[in-house]
Design a protein around this motif. Structure first.
Motif, PDB file in Angstrom:
ATOM      1  N   ARG A  47       0.872  -1.178   0.000  1.00 38.79           N
ATOM      2  CA  ARG A  47       0.000   0.000   0.000  1.00 38.79           C
ATOM      3  C   ARG A  47       0.903   1.221   0.000  1.00 38.79           C
ATOM      4  O   ARG A  47       1.737   1.394   0.896  1.00 38.79           O
ATOM      5  CB  ARG A  47      -0.918  -0.016   1.228  1.00 38.79           C
ATOM      6  CG  ARG A  47      -1.893   1.144   1.284  1.00 38.79           C
ATOM      7  CD  ARG A  47      -2.867   0.944   2.418  1.00 38.79           C
ATOM      8  NE  ARG A  47      -3.835   2.022   2.526  1.00 38.79           N
ATOM      9  CZ  ARG A  47      -4.868   2.020   3.331  1.00 38.79           C
ATOM     10  NH1 ARG A  47      -5.065   0.977   4.133  1.00 38.79           N
ATOM     11  NH2 ARG A  47      -5.703   3.035   3.365  1.00 38.79           N
ATOM     12  N   ILE A  78      -1.366  -3.858   5.293  1.00 35.83           N
ATOM     13  CA  ILE A  78      -2.480  -3.908   6.233  1.00 35.83           C
ATOM     14  C   ILE A  78      -2.401  -5.222   7.006  1.00 35.83           C
ATOM     15  O   ILE A  78      -2.491  -6.304   6.418  1.00 35.83           O
ATOM     16  CB  ILE A  78      -3.832  -3.789   5.507  1.00 35.83           C
ATOM     17  CG1 ILE A  78      -3.940  -2.425   4.833  1.00 35.83           C
ATOM     18  CG2 ILE A  78      -4.983  -3.974   6.482  1.00 35.83           C
ATOM     19  CD1 ILE A  78      -3.930  -1.249   5.776  1.00 35.83           C
ATOM     20  N   THR A 137      -8.279  -4.414  11.361  1.00 31.47           N
ATOM     21  CA  THR A 137      -7.046  -4.171  10.616  1.00 31.47           C
ATOM     22  C   THR A 137      -6.315  -2.954  11.168  1.00 31.47           C
ATOM     23  O   THR A 137      -6.907  -2.063  11.778  1.00 31.47           O
ATOM     24  CB  THR A 137      -7.352  -3.941   9.135  1.00 31.47           C
ATOM     25  OG1 THR A 137      -8.242  -2.819   9.007  1.00 31.47           O
ATOM     26  CG2 THR A 137      -8.002  -5.165   8.521  1.00 31.47           C
ATOM     27  N   PRO A 149      -2.551  -0.514   9.981  1.00 36.26           N
ATOM     28  CA  PRO A 149      -1.445  -0.376   9.039  1.00 36.26           C
ATOM     29  C   PRO A 149      -0.108  -0.690   9.711  1.00 36.26           C
ATOM     30  O   PRO A 149       0.063  -0.493  10.918  1.00 36.26           O
ATOM     31  CB  PRO A 149      -1.525   1.089   8.603  1.00 36.26           C
ATOM     32  CG  PRO A 149      -2.134   1.786   9.781  1.00 36.26           C
ATOM     33  CD  PRO A 149      -3.098   0.803  10.401  1.00 36.26           C
ATOM     34  N   PRO A 158      -5.131  -4.138  -0.522  1.00 35.58           N
ATOM     35  CA  PRO A 158      -5.254  -3.566   0.827  1.00 35.58           C
ATOM     36  C   PRO A 158      -6.019  -2.252   0.848  1.00 35.58           C
ATOM     37  O   PRO A 158      -6.499  -1.828   1.903  1.00 35.58           O
ATOM     38  CB  PRO A 158      -3.798  -3.376   1.258  1.00 35.58           C
ATOM     39  CG  PRO A 158      -3.037  -3.258  -0.023  1.00 35.58           C
ATOM     40  CD  PRO A 158      -3.739  -4.157  -0.975  1.00 35.58           C
ATOM     41  N   PRO A 213      -7.958   1.110   8.039  1.00 39.26           N
ATOM     42  CA  PRO A 213      -7.491   0.773   9.384  1.00 39.26           C
ATOM     43  C   PRO A 213      -8.639   0.788  10.392  1.00 39.26           C
ATOM     44  O   PRO A 213      -9.456   1.700  10.419  1.00 39.26           O
ATOM     45  CB  PRO A 213      -6.453   1.859   9.674  1.00 39.26           C
ATOM     46  CG  PRO A 213      -5.982   2.310   8.332  1.00 39.26           C
ATOM     47  CD  PRO A 213      -7.172   2.206   7.437  1.00 39.26           C
TER      48      PRO A 213
END
Length: 379
Positions: A314, A324, A333, A335, A365, A370
């Protein structure tokens, strides 16, 4: 009824009708409100909202590795075992060129001839001078023999004997000089013919009959008929790790084949700052001289990290990259920043603060944010 009384009556009747309609509307509204409250009271509390479905994502587990291997390609060139720019040592007019470009010739084959019309009479004149000196030498030899006989009998002086001896020596020295000049003419005759020094392929033909060639001017370019070789420039640190006789992989015309290192030059090229490595190609390979070839070397890089598919990356700001990750205890999730160390096209070798066994999203991703709840599917 008079006219003023009729007008007052109509006004009063309109007011009564307006008031009646207003009361009817208000009553209907009140009934609707009471009915709504009753319905709400009868149904009780509203049902709770339905939760949004989780996004299904494929994940992979992080497997730490102590390093990675990278295959590096170094471009080289196919060359003949030997190349000779062949020309006459002496200048003169060319009378014959007996080969064409592309011909294959054996060692000792006559390739071209030079005009020798001036050498033939010169050699004949020298042979005549040699014969005359030989006659003088024979006369001096006979004279010396007679003088020796007379001197023994006391009929000739020693001076006459010495003169005869020196005359013979002078004639023999003259003969030796003539023989040397004849040998020089023979050398010039020999150098008037170009002969193949080894089995060869004829390359460029740069002169034709009738042309006057200067001494050393290239007439024909010869390539050794022996199997061709490949010359590749390598960085000094990589060339130092190789040895004569090592087996290496080369790519030629899209095919991979094994070759043997023949020579490693000890010096650096001044332009490329590389060391030349010469390799023998395998039997059966028929490369075209001057074609390109790639030498493949596998290098081990000691950098700890882990492999991930390229689709797991990403892109962030200012050239940063992240993946992720999925919480170890949960389904949300978050990062994780990573550093790209190497890529082989489909995979990337990453370095980041992820423990072994951590799970990261393998594809797309950008579809998840997030903190988003996901449904994990191990790939």
């Amino acid at each position: 009824m008079t006219e003023p009384m009729a007008s007052d009556f109509r006004t009063a009747l309109g007011r009564v009708l307006t008031m009646a309609v207003t009361l009817m509307v208000c009553g209907a509204a009140a009934v609707a409100v009471i009915g709504g409250f009753s319905l709400i009271a009868a149904t009780g509390d509203p049902a709770p909202g339905v939760a949004a479905p989780k996004t299904s994502v494929g994940v992979i587990s992080v497997e730490l590795a102590p390093g990675y291997t990278v295959t590096r390609r170094f471009i080289g060139q196919i060359e003949a075992a030997a190349r000779t720019d062949l020309g006459f040592e002496l200048g003169g007019r060319i009378t014959e060129v007996l080969v064409e470009e592309g011909d294959v010739v054996a060692s000792g084959t006559v390739l071209a001839r030079q005009d020798i019309s001036d050498l033939i009479p010169e050699r004949a004149a020298l042979r005549a001078e040699l014969a005359a000196l030989a006659a003088d030498a024979e006369l001096a030899r006979l004279t010396l023999a007679r003088s020796d006989a007379l001197t023994e009998r006391g009929f000739s002086s020693v001076a006459v004997q010495d003169e005869a001896r020196l005359t013979l020596a002078r004639a023999e020295a003259g003969m030796a000089a003539i023989r040397a000049r004849i040998a020089g003419v023979d050398v010039r005759l020999e150098k008037s013919v170009l002969i193949a020094p080894y089995p060869a392929h004829i390359g460029a033909r740069r002169a034709d009959p009738g042309q006057t060639a200067a001494a050393g001017q290239t007439v024909l370019v010869l390539f050794d008929a022996a199997p061709a070789r490949a010359r590749v420039g390598l960085p000094p640190e990589l060339a130092a790790g190789l040895a004569v006789g090592d087996i290496v992989t080369v790519a030629l015309d899209g095919a991979l084949m094994e070759a043997t290192i023949r020579q490693i030059r000890p010096d650096l090229d001044r332009t490329t700052r590389s060391r030349s490595v010469v390799v023998n190609l395998p039997e059966g390979a028929e490369p075209v001289l001057g074609d390109t070839v790639a030498l493949l070397l596998t290098q081990v890089v000691d950098e700890p990290g882990f492999w991930a598919p390229l689709s797991a990356l990403r892109e962030g700001v200012r050239g940063s990259w992240s993946v992720i990750a999925v919480e170890a205890k949960g389904d949300r999730t978050l990062p994780a920043a990573v550093e790209v160390l190497h890529s082989d096209g489909a995979r990337v070798f990453l370095r980041g603060a992820l423990p072994p066994g951590a799970q990261i999203v393998a594809k797309a991703p950008d579809r998840v944010a997030p903190g988003q709840a996901v449904l994990v599917q191990v790939e």
